[in-house]
Enzyme design. Sequence first.
Site, PDB file in Angstrom:
ATOM      1  N   HIS A 117       0.581  -4.930   6.693  1.00  0.00           N
ATOM      2  CA  HIS A 117       2.027  -5.113   6.709  1.00  0.00           C
ATOM      3  C   HIS A 117       2.357  -6.470   6.131  1.00  0.00           C
ATOM      4  O   HIS A 117       1.604  -7.421   6.326  1.00  0.00           O
ATOM      5  CB  HIS A 117       2.564  -5.016   8.157  1.00  0.00           C
ATOM      6  N   ASP A 151       3.099   3.601  10.871  1.00  0.00           N
ATOM      7  CA  ASP A 151       2.863   4.889  10.218  1.00  0.00           C
ATOM      8  C   ASP A 151       1.500   5.488  10.507  1.00  0.00           C
ATOM      9  O   ASP A 151       1.250   6.637  10.170  1.00  0.00           O
ATOM     10  CB  ASP A 151       3.032   4.731   8.697  1.00  0.00           C
TER      11      ASP A 151
HETATM   12  N1  CMC Z   1      -5.813  -1.327   2.606  1.00  0.00           N
HETATM   13  C1  CMC Z   1      -6.669  -2.166   1.972  1.00  0.00           C
HETATM   14  N2  CMC Z   1      -6.366  -3.420   1.611  1.00  0.00           N
HETATM   15  C2  CMC Z   1      -5.131  -3.845   1.874  1.00  0.00           C
HETATM   16  C3  CMC Z   1      -4.178  -3.032   2.528  1.00  0.00           C
HETATM   17  C4  CMC Z   1      -4.577  -1.733   2.900  1.00  0.00           C
HETATM   18  N3  CMC Z   1      -3.727  -0.904   3.519  1.00  0.00           N
HETATM   19  N4  CMC Z   1      -3.028  -3.718   2.659  1.00  0.00           N
HETATM   20  C5  CMC Z   1      -3.245  -4.918   2.108  1.00  0.00           C
HETATM   21  N5  CMC Z   1      -4.508  -5.002   1.638  1.00  0.00           N
HETATM   22  C6  CMC Z   1      -5.153  -6.164   1.024  1.00  0.00           C
HETATM   23  C7  CMC Z   1      -4.809  -6.271  -0.458  1.00  0.00           C
HETATM   24  O1  CMC Z   1      -5.741  -5.614  -1.256  1.00  0.00           O
HETATM   25  C8  CMC Z   1      -4.832  -7.776  -0.648  1.00  0.00           C
HETATM   26  O2  CMC Z   1      -6.177  -8.172  -0.736  1.00  0.00           O
HETATM   27  P1  CMC Z   1      -6.636  -9.437  -1.647  1.00  0.00           P
HETATM   28  O3  CMC Z   1      -5.835 -10.613  -1.161  1.00  0.00           O
HETATM   29  O4  CMC Z   1      -8.094  -9.550  -1.370  1.00  0.00           O
HETATM   30  O5  CMC Z   1      -6.295  -9.080  -3.058  1.00  0.00           O
HETATM   31  C9  CMC Z   1      -4.272  -8.322   0.650  1.00  0.00           C
HETATM   32  O6  CMC Z   1      -4.603  -7.332   1.648  1.00  0.00           O
HETATM   33  C10 CMC Z   1      -2.767  -8.552   0.636  1.00  0.00           C
HETATM   34  O7  CMC Z   1      -2.167  -7.359   0.182  1.00  0.00           O
HETATM   35  P2  CMC Z   1      -0.729  -7.291  -0.466  1.00  0.00           P
HETATM   36  O8  CMC Z   1      -0.562  -5.998  -1.163  1.00  0.00           O
HETATM   37  O9  CMC Z   1      -0.484  -8.545  -1.273  1.00  0.00           O
HETATM   38  O10 CMC Z   1       0.158  -7.368   0.817  1.00  0.00           O
HETATM   39  P3  CMC Z   1       1.680  -7.006   0.912  1.00  0.00           P
HETATM   40  O11 CMC Z   1       2.241  -7.809   2.004  1.00  0.00           O
HETATM   41  O12 CMC Z   1       2.327  -7.114  -0.429  1.00  0.00           O
HETATM   42  O13 CMC Z   1       1.650  -5.443   1.279  1.00  0.00           O
HETATM   43  C11 CMC Z   1       1.802  -3.399   2.392  1.00  0.00           C
HETATM   44  C12 CMC Z   1       2.035  -4.914   2.471  1.00  0.00           C
HETATM   45  C13 CMC Z   1       2.373  -2.729   3.633  1.00  0.00           C
HETATM   46  C14 CMC Z   1       2.542  -2.815   1.155  1.00  0.00           C
HETATM   47  C15 CMC Z   1       0.273  -3.134   2.277  1.00  0.00           C
HETATM   48  O14 CMC Z   1      -0.382  -3.623   3.431  1.00  0.00           O
HETATM   49  C16 CMC Z   1      -0.045  -1.656   2.065  1.00  0.00           C
HETATM   50  O15 CMC Z   1      -0.025  -1.191   0.925  1.00  0.00           O
HETATM   51  N6  CMC Z   1      -0.358  -0.892   3.169  1.00  0.00           N
HETATM   52  C17 CMC Z   1      -0.578   0.527   3.067  1.00  0.00           C
HETATM   53  C18 CMC Z   1       0.743   1.233   2.999  1.00  0.00           C
HETATM   54  C19 CMC Z   1       1.433   1.267   4.363  1.00  0.00           C
HETATM   55  O16 CMC Z   1       0.816   1.592   5.370  1.00  0.00           O
HETATM   56  N7  CMC Z   1       2.752   0.989   4.351  1.00  0.00           N
HETATM   57  C20 CMC Z   1       3.565   1.039   5.562  1.00  0.00           C
HETATM   58  C21 CMC Z   1       4.074  -0.305   5.995  1.00  0.00           C
HETATM   59  S1  CMC Z   1       4.816  -0.247   7.632  1.00  0.00           S
HETATM   60  C22 CMC Z   1       6.187   0.780   7.516  1.00  0.00           C
HETATM   61  C23 CMC Z   1       7.177   0.390   6.478  1.00  0.00           C
HETATM   62  O17 CMC Z   1       7.362  -0.790   6.156  1.00  0.00           O
HETATM   63  O18 CMC Z   1       7.829   1.281   5.970  1.00  0.00           O
END
Ligand code: CMC
Length: 435
Positions: free
Chosen positions: A311, A369
């Site tokens: 998140h 989720d």
């Molecule tokens: N699985 C694997 N690696 C992950 C994940 C994941 N679900 N989420 C983040 N990372 C890693 C990412 O690869 C990155 O690694 P590195 O720094 O080594 O390159 C690091 O963690 C930071 O990731 P980010 O994409 O820069 O983080 P963000 O804050 O932009 O993304 C997120 C947040 C929710 C989009 C992401 O965690 C994600 O894609 N999660 C899976 C989708 C999900 O479950 N979404 C629902 C969120 S809660 C409900 C809502 O908001 O609607």
Amino acid sequence: MSGQANSSVTINLDGTNKSLTLPLLAGSIGPAVADIRKLYGNLGIFTYDPGYGETASCESKITYIDGDQGVLLYRGYPIEELAEHATFIEVAYLLLNGNLPNRAELAEFDQGVRRHTMLHEQLRRFFEGFRRDAHPMAVLCGVVGALSAFYHDSLDITNPEHRRISAFRLIAKVPTITAWAYKYAIGQPFVYPNNDLSYAENFLYMMNAVPAEPFKGSPVLSRAMDRILTLHADHEQNASTSTVRLAGSTGANPFACIAAGIASLWGPAHGGANEAVLKMLGEIGTVKAIPDFIARVKDRNSNVRLMGFGHRVYKNYDPRAKIMQRTCHEVLDELGIEDDPLLDLATELERIALQDDYFVSHKLYPNVDFYSGIILKAMGFPTSMFTALFAVARTVGWVSQWKEMIEDPLQRIGRPRQLYTGPLLRHYQPLEQRV
Ligand code: CMC
């Protein structure tokens, strides 16, 4: 703006004798915020923050998240207490109006929502314009946006009474639209709302009733639905809420703004994740396949993510995920499902991920989720409906945030700037001179 400046930060522009002291604004809780509004005027520079991870786009009194501690408060109340004790309609009143209602206020608000559950009969035709296999979020974007064309009597956003009625209409009609999107997809007749039922009961009724036999609701499932709605009701300035605020900042009508929010919620990184979790669990298939899947997630070249994990704000367990997990067990018990392979798979996946150095070091925990899809599937919702259900709940948050924005005296059109890295000035060349 009520955030008081209790400190300041000074920026010195290297290579010049220019500097600027910016006030640091203090909220009631949470980190201080540097007020950069005079930055460009004084120093001629902008700030750069792709994804807005470090930017407070507005002042708000609605929802607070402490991502490090895993805390979520609606108007100061912990989500755990509201999920346990309040009904969704009480929560809706709280988010919209700032305080929990007394008995009379609740009765009046509840009645206000119930009075607006029906759709204009002409709207039925909109559903027929869609293919039967349309994604319900596509139907929701279209039909909710179309409400703007039906309620000309409540579109003056400067009129508090119009804002109040629009809020009722949206909160009351989105469940009807969502249920009808489902009925249309499966070829069953639309079920008209029954205003004797509570919000969650009525939604389950419109989704599941058929004219051929009496509908028998389950109090446990209605309570679970009510709790799922509460857990998804608001989440401060997330992507869809920011979309609603940005659309609303132009003076667009609330139905159009909520349709924009629905579009933003649809993506798999946001509300679409509940659907993506079930798809992922289906692809993993068995507990034995988990290590392989985790290895793929950790492989930087694979582009595979553990859906339902991670998140932008929570760097700890999402408090909603814990409640979801508990609710999941209650729902499966009520339905007499003793052994659910999907739940077993999810539980094991969570256990393995939480012990894995990659997830620990990246502070990736289950989010709301991760378990919601398992509950919804057990309750009979097809996967494609999961995100639409999220939209039903979040409508309350969107409307509350939209109303707060319109009522903010400092509100003006949202208009971010950019770091331009395109070509410098160049002049048009006639076609024949281009090589
Ligand atoms: N699985 C694997 N690696 C992950 C994940 C994941 N679900 N989420 C983040 N990372 C890693 C990412 O690869 C990155 O690694 P590195 O720094 O080594 O390159 C690091 O963690 C930071 O990731 P980010 O994409 O820069 O983080 P963000 O804050 O932009 O993304 C997120 C947040 C929710 C989009 C992401 O965690 C994600 O894609 N999660 C899976 C989708 C999900 O479950 N979404 C629902 C969120 S809660 C409900 C809502 O908001 O609607």
